[in-house]
Design an enzyme around this catalytic site. Sequence first.
Site, PDB file in Angstrom:
ATOM      1  N   GLU A  98      -5.544   4.279  -2.889  1.00 27.40           N
ATOM      2  CA  GLU A  98      -6.982   4.454  -2.659  1.00 27.40           C
ATOM      3  C   GLU A  98      -7.531   5.577  -3.525  1.00 27.40           C
ATOM      4  O   GLU A  98      -6.922   6.643  -3.623  1.00 27.40           O
ATOM      5  CB  GLU A  98      -7.235   4.771  -1.167  1.00 27.40           C
ATOM      6  CG  GLU A  98      -6.852   3.613  -0.261  1.00 27.40           C
ATOM      7  CD  GLU A  98      -7.239   3.833   1.197  1.00 27.40           C
ATOM      8  OE1 GLU A  98      -7.882   4.855   1.527  1.00 27.40           O
ATOM      9  OE2 GLU A  98      -6.887   2.963   2.019  1.00 27.40           O
ATOM     10  N   LYS A 151      -0.641  -0.435  -4.242  1.00 32.92           N
ATOM     11  CA  LYS A 151      -2.088  -0.170  -4.239  1.00 32.92           C
ATOM     12  C   LYS A 151      -2.290   1.246  -3.735  1.00 32.92           C
ATOM     13  O   LYS A 151      -1.574   1.681  -2.825  1.00 32.92           O
ATOM     14  CB  LYS A 151      -2.823  -1.176  -3.343  1.00 32.92           C
ATOM     15  CG  LYS A 151      -4.310  -0.846  -3.171  1.00 32.92           C
ATOM     16  CD  LYS A 151      -5.105  -1.995  -2.588  1.00 32.92           C
ATOM     17  CE  LYS A 151      -4.998  -2.174  -1.093  1.00 32.92           C
ATOM     18  NZ  LYS A 151      -5.413  -1.028  -0.287  1.00 32.92           N
ATOM     19  N   ASP A 186       0.826  -1.212   0.000  1.00 34.18           N
ATOM     20  CA  ASP A 186       0.000   0.000   0.000  1.00 34.18           C
ATOM     21  C   ASP A 186       0.856   1.256   0.000  1.00 34.18           C
ATOM     22  O   ASP A 186       1.824   1.362   0.771  1.00 34.18           O
ATOM     23  CB  ASP A 186      -0.865   0.037   1.274  1.00 34.18           C
ATOM     24  CG  ASP A 186      -2.254  -0.524   1.040  1.00 34.18           C
ATOM     25  OD1 ASP A 186      -2.700  -0.561  -0.127  1.00 34.18           O
ATOM     26  OD2 ASP A 186      -2.888  -0.908   2.032  1.00 34.18           O
ATOM     27  N   GLU A 207     -13.969  -2.224  -1.245  1.00 37.82           N
ATOM     28  CA  GLU A 207     -14.151  -2.365   0.209  1.00 37.82           C
ATOM     29  C   GLU A 207     -15.510  -1.792   0.626  1.00 37.82           C
ATOM     30  O   GLU A 207     -15.823  -0.624   0.323  1.00 37.82           O
ATOM     31  CB  GLU A 207     -13.017  -1.639   0.957  1.00 37.82           C
ATOM     32  CG  GLU A 207     -13.205  -1.730   2.466  1.00 37.82           C
ATOM     33  CD  GLU A 207     -11.970  -1.422   3.281  1.00 37.82           C
ATOM     34  OE1 GLU A 207     -10.897  -1.127   2.705  1.00 37.82           O
ATOM     35  OE2 GLU A 207     -12.076  -1.476   4.523  1.00 37.82           O
TER      36      GLU A 207
HETATM   37  O1  KIV Z   1      -4.652  -2.156   4.238  1.00 37.82           O
HETATM   38  C1  KIV Z   1      -5.367  -3.143   4.003  1.00 37.82           C
HETATM   39  O2  KIV Z   1      -5.327  -4.158   4.698  1.00 37.82           O
HETATM   40  C2  KIV Z   1      -6.285  -3.083   2.886  1.00 37.82           C
HETATM   41  C3  KIV Z   1      -7.299  -4.169   2.796  1.00 37.82           C
HETATM   42  C4  KIV Z   1      -8.435  -3.811   3.683  1.00 37.82           C
HETATM   43  C5  KIV Z   1      -7.738  -4.417   1.417  1.00 37.82           C
HETATM   44  O3  KIV Z   1      -6.242  -2.181   2.110  1.00 37.82           O
END
Ligand code: KIV
Length: 265
Positions: A119, A117, A89, A186
């Site tokens: 958001e 990833k 992330d 989500e």
């Molecule tokens: O940070 C995380 O664990 C996530 C999941 C909820 C998909 O983004």
Amino acid sequence: MTTSFPSDRLTPQELRSYKNRRSIAALTCYDYPTARLLDEVGVPLLLVGDSLGMVVLGYPDTTEVTLAEMIHHTRAVARARTRALIVADLPKDTYNEASQAIQSARALLQAGADAVKLEGGRSRAVAIQALAGAGIPFMGHLGMLPQSIKEEGRYRIKGRTDAERRAILADAHFLEEQGAFAIVLELVVADLAAEIRRALKIPTIGIGSGEDCDGQILVLHDLIGLYPWFRPRFAHPLADVAAEIKNAARAFMQGVQSVYERLHQ
Ligand code: KIV
């Protein structure tokens, strides 16, 4: 940017090609032994999620997680040299501008992630287009966006109004057009998640968004019962690791106490 992951590692393109062929059961992962264990049973995608902040680092939400913390844990997961695709992330406020997004993403790739990833959809166009332009594989995340929890006030289901539905669908199309290889949905209302799955050529990976997604993802701690103080309603633990830890610790303490009593009383 090259990383030294094994040549048989699943690629973002391969994961993308699972659409309409194979299910995707993804889990979060934050450390070396867990990465090895999850890889040994064939979990195809390990997400070094910024949920790290809550279930490992003890922050109240994900908004305080730093890039340095994400790099540290991504390195630990990458040392397991998994066959699983490793996605990390981009934490909050590390992709507000194009150059910052590229720099942050490259730091995570350097740490051993295969992809990042982020958001948001069209409101994040600058970062998304920058990653796409730099050839950095990325996964989208729509619906409830935990990095916006302070603005939102609470975790809530998204897509209940027509306007919200249209916005999420448009964001999903935008992410696909920009080259995302998959999208996490989500807390998206189930029939909208199903509509998005049907509309896109890339896989949708749901969390709290109903069954009709191409795959599902869970925070590992919710699956194995390792964070008993808070469990989302949609998560159904399949183990009680918290109880196992407590039992082992109690048994250990009792053993130490009995030896002590035998030797000193
Ligand atoms: O940070 C995380 O664990 C996530 C999941 C909820 C998909 O983004």
